[in-house]
Design a protein around this motif. Structure first.
Motif, PDB file in Angstrom:
ATOM      1  N   LEU A 194     -59.198  -8.875 -78.867  1.00  0.00           N
ATOM      2  CA  LEU A 194     -59.594  -7.792 -79.755  1.00  0.00           C
ATOM      3  C   LEU A 194     -58.783  -6.544 -79.449  1.00  0.00           C
ATOM      4  O   LEU A 194     -58.632  -6.155 -78.282  1.00  0.00           O
ATOM      5  N   LEU A 195     -58.269  -5.900 -80.505  1.00  0.00           N
ATOM      6  CA  LEU A 195     -57.477  -4.679 -80.373  1.00  0.00           C
ATOM      7  C   LEU A 195     -58.055  -3.589 -81.262  1.00  0.00           C
ATOM      8  O   LEU A 195     -58.608  -3.882 -82.330  1.00  0.00           O
ATOM      9  N   PRO A 196     -57.915  -2.330 -80.848  1.00  0.00           N
ATOM     10  CA  PRO A 196     -58.211  -1.251 -81.787  1.00  0.00           C
ATOM     11  C   PRO A 196     -57.144  -1.249 -82.869  1.00  0.00           C
ATOM     12  O   PRO A 196     -56.073  -1.834 -82.700  1.00  0.00           O
ATOM     13  N   HIS A 197     -57.423  -0.598 -83.982  1.00  0.00           N
ATOM     14  CA  HIS A 197     -56.396  -0.547 -85.014  1.00  0.00           C
ATOM     15  C   HIS A 197     -55.217   0.276 -84.505  1.00  0.00           C
ATOM     16  O   HIS A 197     -55.399   1.329 -83.906  1.00  0.00           O
ATOM     17  N   PRO A 198     -53.981  -0.197 -84.718  1.00  0.00           N
ATOM     18  CA  PRO A 198     -52.809   0.526 -84.229  1.00  0.00           C
ATOM     19  C   PRO A 198     -52.417   1.737 -85.069  1.00  0.00           C
ATOM     20  O   PRO A 198     -51.353   2.319 -84.858  1.00  0.00           O
ATOM     21  N   SER A 199     -53.244   2.135 -85.989  1.00  0.00           N
ATOM     22  CA  SER A 199     -52.953   3.276 -86.852  1.00  0.00           C
ATOM     23  C   SER A 199     -52.776   4.560 -86.040  1.00  0.00           C
ATOM     24  O   SER A 199     -53.449   4.771 -85.028  1.00  0.00           O
ATOM     25  N   PRO A 200     -51.880   5.455 -86.488  1.00  0.00           N
ATOM     26  CA  PRO A 200     -51.770   6.770 -85.844  1.00  0.00           C
ATOM     27  C   PRO A 200     -53.085   7.534 -85.828  1.00  0.00           C
ATOM     28  O   PRO A 200     -53.288   8.418 -84.994  1.00  0.00           O
ATOM     29  N   ARG A 201     -54.011   7.177 -86.721  1.00  0.00           N
ATOM     30  CA  ARG A 201     -55.316   7.830 -86.721  1.00  0.00           C
ATOM     31  C   ARG A 201     -56.105   7.526 -85.454  1.00  0.00           C
ATOM     32  O   ARG A 201     -57.092   8.187 -85.152  1.00  0.00           O
ATOM     33  N   ASN A 202     -55.682   6.515 -84.727  1.00  0.00           N
ATOM     34  CA  ASN A 202     -56.371   6.149 -83.487  1.00  0.00           C
ATOM     35  C   ASN A 202     -55.723   6.764 -82.247  1.00  0.00           C
ATOM     36  O   ASN A 202     -56.047   6.367 -81.125  1.00  0.00           O
ATOM     37  N   ASN A 203     -54.826   7.723 -82.432  1.00  0.00           N
ATOM     38  CA  ASN A 203     -54.161   8.336 -81.280  1.00  0.00           C
ATOM     39  C   ASN A 203     -55.156   8.971 -80.314  1.00  0.00           C
ATOM     40  O   ASN A 203     -54.980   8.903 -79.089  1.00  0.00           O
TER      41      ASN A 203
END
Length: 199
Positions: free
Chosen positions: A159-168
């Motif tokens: 399981l990974l968090p979403h790699p979106s820049p919104r998750n910085n």
């Protein structure tokens, strides 16, 4: 078997089951092959991916490939990596970002496609909607806590968090992810694909 998956893919690409709910109209985006060894189970395409028709053709994809330790050529080789979001089409915008994947999509297509990809060795489960489908035993667990339990998901899933820049912000607050999870992810990808395929 490949012809069966090819036919299913053609049918899915022509799907209009959610057409009335999609602001930009249907454009299913996914990548499958019977020989695929790694499955990327994402959420749904964004506007850039909707425009290009190429999965993870955005900043999120750049980060995901970096996390996996592979380049674009490997990532877009369907015989190695399958990409199957929970919703194949861009779902539209909500108050705080993109809307969730359309609920009609996964029941219609997902299991049938997965059954025709028997060579998968690892599923990268990205985000809460994919978690609830692929790791139902963790449904009641928060995404952060579930990611922390990554060792118990291996060798078949991660399981990974979403790699979106919104998750910085999440990534900065959870530096253990980069220190502990990413080396494990890259080692497992290399084990499956072979070191020669690394970026």
């Amino acid at each position: 078997m490949e012809n069966t998956l090819d036919q299913l893919s053609r049918d899915a690409r022509g799907c209009r089951i959610c057409a009335d709910h999609l602001a930009l109209g249907p454009r299913p985006v996914f990548q499958v092959h019977t020989n695929a060894r790694i499955l990327v189970a994402g959420q749904a395409p964004g506007t850039k991916v909707h425009a290009s028709g190429v999965p993870f053709d955005d900043a999120s994809g750049d980060r995901l490939r970096d996390w996996m330790g592979i380049n674009r050529d490997v990532f877009y080789d369907a015989k190695r990596v399958a990409i199957l979001p929970m919703g194949f089409c861009y779902p539209g915008r909500g108050r705080s970002g993109d809307l969730p994947p359309r609920p009609e999509c996964a029941p219609k297509w997902r299991q049938a496609m997965l059954e025709l990809m028997p060579n998968l060795h690892l599923t990268l489960v990205i985000g809460a909607y994919a978690k609830d489908w692929h790791l139902p035993e963790l449904k009641a667990v928060s995404l952060t806590e579930a990611v922390k339990q990554f060792e118990g998901q291996l060798p078949d899933a991660l399981l990974l968090p979403h790699p979106s820049p919104r998750n910085n912000i999440w990534l900065k607050k959870n530096d253990w992810f980069e220190e502990r999870v990413l080396p494990t992810l890259q080692a497992r990808v290399a084990e499956i694909l072979g070191a020669k395929h690394q970026a």
